[in-house]
Write a protein that holds these residues in place. Structure first.
Motif, PDB file in Angstrom:
ATOM      1  N   PRO A   1     -17.349 -13.342   5.571  1.00 13.99           N
ATOM      2  CA  PRO A   1     -17.568 -12.161   6.409  1.00 13.99           C
ATOM      3  C   PRO A   1     -16.532 -11.050   6.211  1.00 13.99           C
ATOM      4  O   PRO A   1     -16.780  -9.902   6.607  1.00 13.99           O
ATOM      5  CB  PRO A   1     -17.485 -12.733   7.834  1.00 13.99           C
ATOM      6  N   TYR A   2     -15.400 -11.399   5.596  1.00 11.58           N
ATOM      7  CA  TYR A   2     -14.353 -10.397   5.368  1.00 11.58           C
ATOM      8  C   TYR A   2     -14.433  -9.799   3.965  1.00 11.58           C
ATOM      9  O   TYR A   2     -13.584  -9.001   3.572  1.00 11.58           O
ATOM     10  CB  TYR A   2     -12.983 -11.029   5.613  1.00 11.58           C
ATOM     11  N   HIS A   3     -15.461 -10.183   3.206  1.00 11.09           N
ATOM     12  CA  HIS A   3     -15.814  -9.567   1.925  1.00 11.09           C
ATOM     13  C   HIS A   3     -14.700  -9.627   0.876  1.00 11.09           C
ATOM     14  O   HIS A   3     -14.182  -8.596   0.424  1.00 11.09           O
ATOM     15  CB  HIS A   3     -16.236  -8.107   2.154  1.00 11.09           C
ATOM     16  N   PRO A   4     -14.351 -10.827   0.436  1.00 11.39           N
ATOM     17  CA  PRO A   4     -13.374 -10.913  -0.647  1.00 11.39           C
ATOM     18  C   PRO A   4     -13.948 -10.369  -1.960  1.00 11.39           C
ATOM     19  O   PRO A   4     -15.111 -10.627  -2.293  1.00 11.39           O
ATOM     20  CB  PRO A   4     -13.105 -12.424  -0.748  1.00 11.39           C
ATOM     21  N   GLN A   5     -13.118  -9.640  -2.689  1.00  7.95           N
ATOM     22  CA  GLN A   5     -13.520  -9.177  -4.022  1.00  7.95           C
ATOM     23  C   GLN A   5     -13.779 -10.367  -4.930  1.00  7.95           C
ATOM     24  O   GLN A   5     -14.706 -10.351  -5.735  1.00  7.95           O
ATOM     25  CB  GLN A   5     -12.415  -8.297  -4.617  1.00  7.95           C
ATOM     26  N   TRP A   6     -12.927 -11.387  -4.808  1.00  7.96           N
ATOM     27  CA  TRP A   6     -13.155 -12.654  -5.481  1.00  7.96           C
ATOM     28  C   TRP A   6     -12.409 -13.760  -4.759  1.00  7.96           C
ATOM     29  O   TRP A   6     -11.482 -13.501  -3.978  1.00  7.96           O
ATOM     30  CB  TRP A   6     -12.778 -12.608  -6.954  1.00  7.96           C
ATOM     31  N   VAL A   7     -12.830 -14.994  -5.007  1.00  8.30           N
ATOM     32  CA  VAL A   7     -12.127 -16.191  -4.546  1.00  8.30           C
ATOM     33  C   VAL A   7     -11.608 -16.897  -5.803  1.00  8.30           C
ATOM     34  O   VAL A   7     -12.385 -17.343  -6.641  1.00  8.30           O
ATOM     35  CB  VAL A   7     -13.056 -17.121  -3.743  1.00  8.30           C
ATOM     36  N   GLU A   8     -10.295 -16.990  -5.908  1.00  2.00           N
ATOM     37  CA  GLU A   8      -9.664 -17.482  -7.124  1.00  2.00           C
ATOM     38  C   GLU A   8      -9.313 -18.964  -7.021  1.00  2.00           C
ATOM     39  O   GLU A   8      -8.780 -19.409  -6.008  1.00  2.00           O
ATOM     40  CB  GLU A   8      -8.394 -16.667  -7.382  1.00  2.00           C
ATOM     41  N   GLU A   9      -9.637 -19.698  -8.059  1.00  6.74           N
ATOM     42  CA  GLU A   9      -9.331 -21.117  -8.191  1.00  6.74           C
ATOM     43  C   GLU A   9      -9.586 -21.915  -6.905  1.00  6.74           C
ATOM     44  O   GLU A   9      -8.692 -22.556  -6.368  1.00  6.74           O
ATOM     45  CB  GLU A   9      -7.887 -21.323  -8.649  1.00  6.74           C
ATOM     46  N   PRO A  10     -10.813 -21.898  -6.401  1.00  8.30           N
ATOM     47  CA  PRO A  10     -11.110 -22.700  -5.210  1.00  8.30           C
ATOM     48  C   PRO A  10     -11.064 -24.203  -5.486  1.00  8.30           C
ATOM     49  O   PRO A  10     -10.835 -24.990  -4.570  1.00  8.30           O
ATOM     50  CB  PRO A  10     -12.512 -22.248  -4.819  1.00  8.30           C
ATOM     51  N   LEU A  11     -11.309 -24.589  -6.756  1.00  5.43           N
ATOM     52  CA  LEU A  11     -11.303 -26.000  -7.159  1.00  5.43           C
ATOM     53  C   LEU A  11     -10.212 -26.243  -8.185  1.00  5.43           C
ATOM     54  O   LEU A  11      -9.693 -25.300  -8.798  1.00  5.43           O
ATOM     55  CB  LEU A  11     -12.653 -26.370  -7.792  1.00  5.43           C
TER      56      LEU A  11
ATOM     57  N   ILE B   1      -9.711  -6.563  -1.474  1.00  9.61           N
ATOM     58  CA  ILE B   1      -8.891  -7.707  -1.106  1.00  9.61           C
ATOM     59  C   ILE B   1      -9.446  -8.954  -1.784  1.00  9.61           C
ATOM     60  O   ILE B   1     -10.637  -9.272  -1.664  1.00  9.61           O
ATOM     61  CB  ILE B   1      -8.860  -7.913   0.417  1.00  9.61           C
ATOM     62  N   MET B   2      -8.579  -9.659  -2.496  1.00 11.67           N
ATOM     63  CA  MET B   2      -8.934 -10.916  -3.141  1.00 11.67           C
ATOM     64  C   MET B   2      -8.211 -12.049  -2.437  1.00 11.67           C
ATOM     65  O   MET B   2      -7.204 -11.824  -1.757  1.00 11.67           O
ATOM     66  CB  MET B   2      -8.512 -10.926  -4.621  1.00 11.67           C
ATOM     67  N   VAL B   3      -8.689 -13.281  -2.631  1.00 12.54           N
ATOM     68  CA  VAL B   3      -7.997 -14.454  -2.109  1.00 12.54           C
ATOM     69  C   VAL B   3      -7.806 -15.458  -3.235  1.00 12.54           C
ATOM     70  O   VAL B   3      -8.618 -15.553  -4.162  1.00 12.54           O
ATOM     71  CB  VAL B   3      -8.729 -15.114  -0.924  1.00 12.54           C
TER      72      VAL B   3
ATOM     73  N   ARG C   1       0.841  -1.204   0.000  1.00 14.56           N
ATOM     74  CA  ARG C   1       0.000   0.000   0.000  1.00 14.56           C
ATOM     75  C   ARG C   1       0.875   1.253   0.000  1.00 14.56           C
ATOM     76  O   ARG C   1       0.606   2.223  -0.720  1.00 14.56           O
ATOM     77  CB  ARG C   1      -0.912  -0.005   1.231  1.00 14.56           C
ATOM     78  N   ASP C   2       1.945   1.223   0.793  1.00 12.69           N
ATOM     79  CA  ASP C   2       2.855   2.371   0.852  1.00 12.69           C
ATOM     80  C   ASP C   2       3.597   2.573  -0.470  1.00 12.69           C
ATOM     81  O   ASP C   2       4.076   3.681  -0.751  1.00 12.69           O
ATOM     82  CB  ASP C   2       3.866   2.186   1.987  1.00 12.69           C
ATOM     83  N   GLU C   3       3.686   1.508  -1.284  1.00  9.54           N
ATOM     84  CA  GLU C   3       4.335   1.609  -2.597  1.00  9.54           C
ATOM     85  C   GLU C   3       3.368   2.070  -3.688  1.00  9.54           C
ATOM     86  O   GLU C   3       3.789   2.217  -4.841  1.00  9.54           O
ATOM     87  CB  GLU C   3       4.933   0.259  -2.984  1.00  9.54           C
ATOM     88  N   GLY C   4       2.095   2.270  -3.343  1.00 10.10           N
ATOM     89  CA  GLY C   4       1.160   2.823  -4.309  1.00 10.10           C
ATOM     90  C   GLY C   4       0.041   1.914  -4.748  1.00 10.10           C
ATOM     91  O   GLY C   4      -0.780   2.307  -5.601  1.00 10.10           O
ATOM     92  N   TYR C   5      -0.055   0.721  -4.194  1.00  8.49           N
ATOM     93  CA  TYR C   5      -1.130  -0.208  -4.554  1.00  8.49           C
ATOM     94  C   TYR C   5      -2.362   0.045  -3.681  1.00  8.49           C
ATOM     95  O   TYR C   5      -2.233   0.430  -2.504  1.00  8.49           O
ATOM     96  CB  TYR C   5      -0.668  -1.655  -4.385  1.00  8.49           C
ATOM     97  N   ASP C   6      -3.540  -0.221  -4.252  1.00  6.77           N
ATOM     98  CA  ASP C   6      -4.774  -0.086  -3.467  1.00  6.77           C
ATOM     99  C   ASP C   6      -5.657  -1.322  -3.546  1.00  6.77           C
ATOM    100  O   ASP C   6      -6.801  -1.296  -3.095  1.00  6.77           O
ATOM    101  CB  ASP C   6      -5.548   1.161  -3.885  1.00  6.77           C
ATOM    102  N   ALA C   7      -5.137  -2.417  -4.116  1.00  2.42           N
ATOM    103  CA  ALA C   7      -5.851  -3.691  -4.149  1.00  2.42           C
ATOM    104  C   ALA C   7      -4.830  -4.800  -3.914  1.00  2.42           C
ATOM    105  O   ALA C   7      -3.677  -4.690  -4.357  1.00  2.42           O
ATOM    106  CB  ALA C   7      -6.565  -3.886  -5.485  1.00  2.42           C
ATOM    107  N   PHE C   8      -5.273  -5.872  -3.252  1.00  4.12           N
ATOM    108  CA  PHE C   8      -4.320  -6.847  -2.723  1.00  4.12           C
ATOM    109  C   PHE C   8      -4.925  -8.248  -2.774  1.00  4.12           C
ATOM    110  O   PHE C   8      -6.116  -8.432  -2.532  1.00  4.12           O
ATOM    111  CB  PHE C   8      -3.974  -6.504  -1.268  1.00  4.12           C
ATOM    112  N   LYS C   9      -4.070  -9.240  -3.066  1.00  5.75           N
ATOM    113  CA  LYS C   9      -4.525 -10.630  -3.089  1.00  5.75           C
ATOM    114  C   LYS C   9      -3.570 -11.483  -2.271  1.00  5.75           C
ATOM    115  O   LYS C   9      -2.355 -11.398  -2.452  1.00  5.75           O
ATOM    116  CB  LYS C   9      -4.590 -11.158  -4.526  1.00  5.75           C
TER     117      LYS C   9
END
Length: 375
Positions: A220-230, A198-200, A163-171
């Protein structure tokens, strides 16, 4: 028609102080295979071959290029990347089946496709985002980035650093057990705030019988998306059932091959975010088609990337060409093969691509010499 005269490979391997972990394995070094295609008119272009796994795969892919693909390419036309990509796939289909390596073959063809698009942009004197734009070149050159590859330890600390380096989205990575996954999400959410994106990424960690429960724990933590769960090759019914029951948007696509597979996933409606990888299958030519498919099906195109700087440039150029919607992935872990080839300095989560022709990168092989390996 300008003929291809030469195909060259460089295998690079950068040591890392801390291994990069996923739910299925770790990377103890950062490998890359950079590929350059040259033509009779003096033009050239760069591409990158996916080679993260297995960890010995970089050298093997380079040998395949030298022994099989370089002879196939010599004398072929260099000015029609989509056509040559299709021809190479058709020409090598049976031997890929015979030797059980459709993945490495697809990855090499993808890099060749990137290189030919880079060459096309250099010849035209325009950046690739302009050349690829479906609206005739009026797309902007800005891309919304997200920092990926966080975890499984120190997730909140490393996210705050990005975030300090300029990012505003994280996975961050999940699939390391319920307790650790939930703790990591609670900590990163607390550190970044309720409004942070925030993505996972589960990296195919869960079985279809338990994935919905694992996602429910994270909801409950509201992921933007859940990637490759299967696993990517689970049947359509399993993906549709999970998308219906899990209560969170799903993402995937890096491990799909073929437009039919992407069409099935998008038509089936289980991916809200589609993530082809320009170095795993299809190169720029076919990943652009996937992006257009996504637009027709109401999904968001967010290209996958976790390698060196050439592939990152290709990924960002394609995302920019499709407009401002969606995100592009940038690995948060240290990797000189990315940082010294295509450095980025995002502001408020966004980066603007320049007007340099083609991919906009020219790797300095002298500077990269400490990472070169023989194969």
């Amino acid at each position: 028609m300008t003929e291809i005269t030469k195909v060259e490979c460089w295998v690079l391997r950068a040591p890392v102080a801390k291994a990069v972990a996923t739910s299925f394995g770790i990377m103890t070094s950062r490998p890359a295979v950079f590929l350059r295609v040259s033509a009779a008119d003096g033009a050239w272009g760069w591409g990158e071959v996916f080679c993260n796994f297995p960890q010995v795969g970089a050298e093997h892919r380079a040998r395949l290029v030298d022994s099989m693909f370089a002879p196939l390419l010599k004398g072929r036309p260099s000015d029609d990347a989509p056509r040559l990509r299709r021809e190479l796939e058709s020409q090598t289909r049976r031997v890929a089946i015979q030797c059980g390596e459709p993945g490495p073959f697809a990855q090499i063809i993808s890099a060749i496709d990137q290189a030919l698009w880079d060459m096309a942009g250099r010849r035209a004197g325009v950046p690739l985002w302009r050349l690829l734009a479906p609206d005739g070149g009026t797309a902007g050159n800005r891309v919304h980035l997200y920092a990926s590859g966080l975890g499984p330890k120190d997730v909140a600390v490393n996210a705050a650093r990005k975030r300090d380096e300029g990012y505003d989205a994280f996975k961050f990575k999940v699939g390391f057990g319920s307790d650790q996954d939930i703790t990591n999400f609670a900590e990163i959410r607390a550190a970044l705030g309720e409004d942070a994106t925030i993505m996972v990424d589960a990296n195919q960690a869960w079985e279809h019988g338990t994935a919905a429960a694992r996602i429910a724990e994270l909801a409950p933590y509201h992921p933007q998306w859940v990637e490759e769960p299967l696993a990517a090759d689970e049947p359509a019914a399993a993906w549709q059932r999970l998308a219906r029951d899990c209560g969170a948007p799903l993402a995937g696509g890096e491990n799909l091959r073929g437009l039919d597979a992407f069409e099935q996933a998008l038509a089936g409606g289980w991916f809200s975010f589609i993530q082809p990888d320009v170095a795993k299958w299809g190169g720029i030519s076919e990943c652009r088609e996937v992006a257009l498919l996504a637009r027709r099906h109401g999904a968001v195109f967010c290209p996958h990337w976790l390698g060196g700087g050439i592939g990152l440039a290709a990924s960002l150029q394609l995302r920019a060409a499709m407009g401002a919607e969606g995100f592009a992935e940038v690995d948060a872990n240290p990797n000189p093969l990315r940082e010294e080839v295509f450095p980025l300095a995002p502001q408020d989560g966004w980066v603007s691509l320049g007007d340099a022709p083609g991919l906009g990168v020219e790797p300095d092989l002298v500077r990269l010499k400490p990472y070169l390996t023989t194969y």
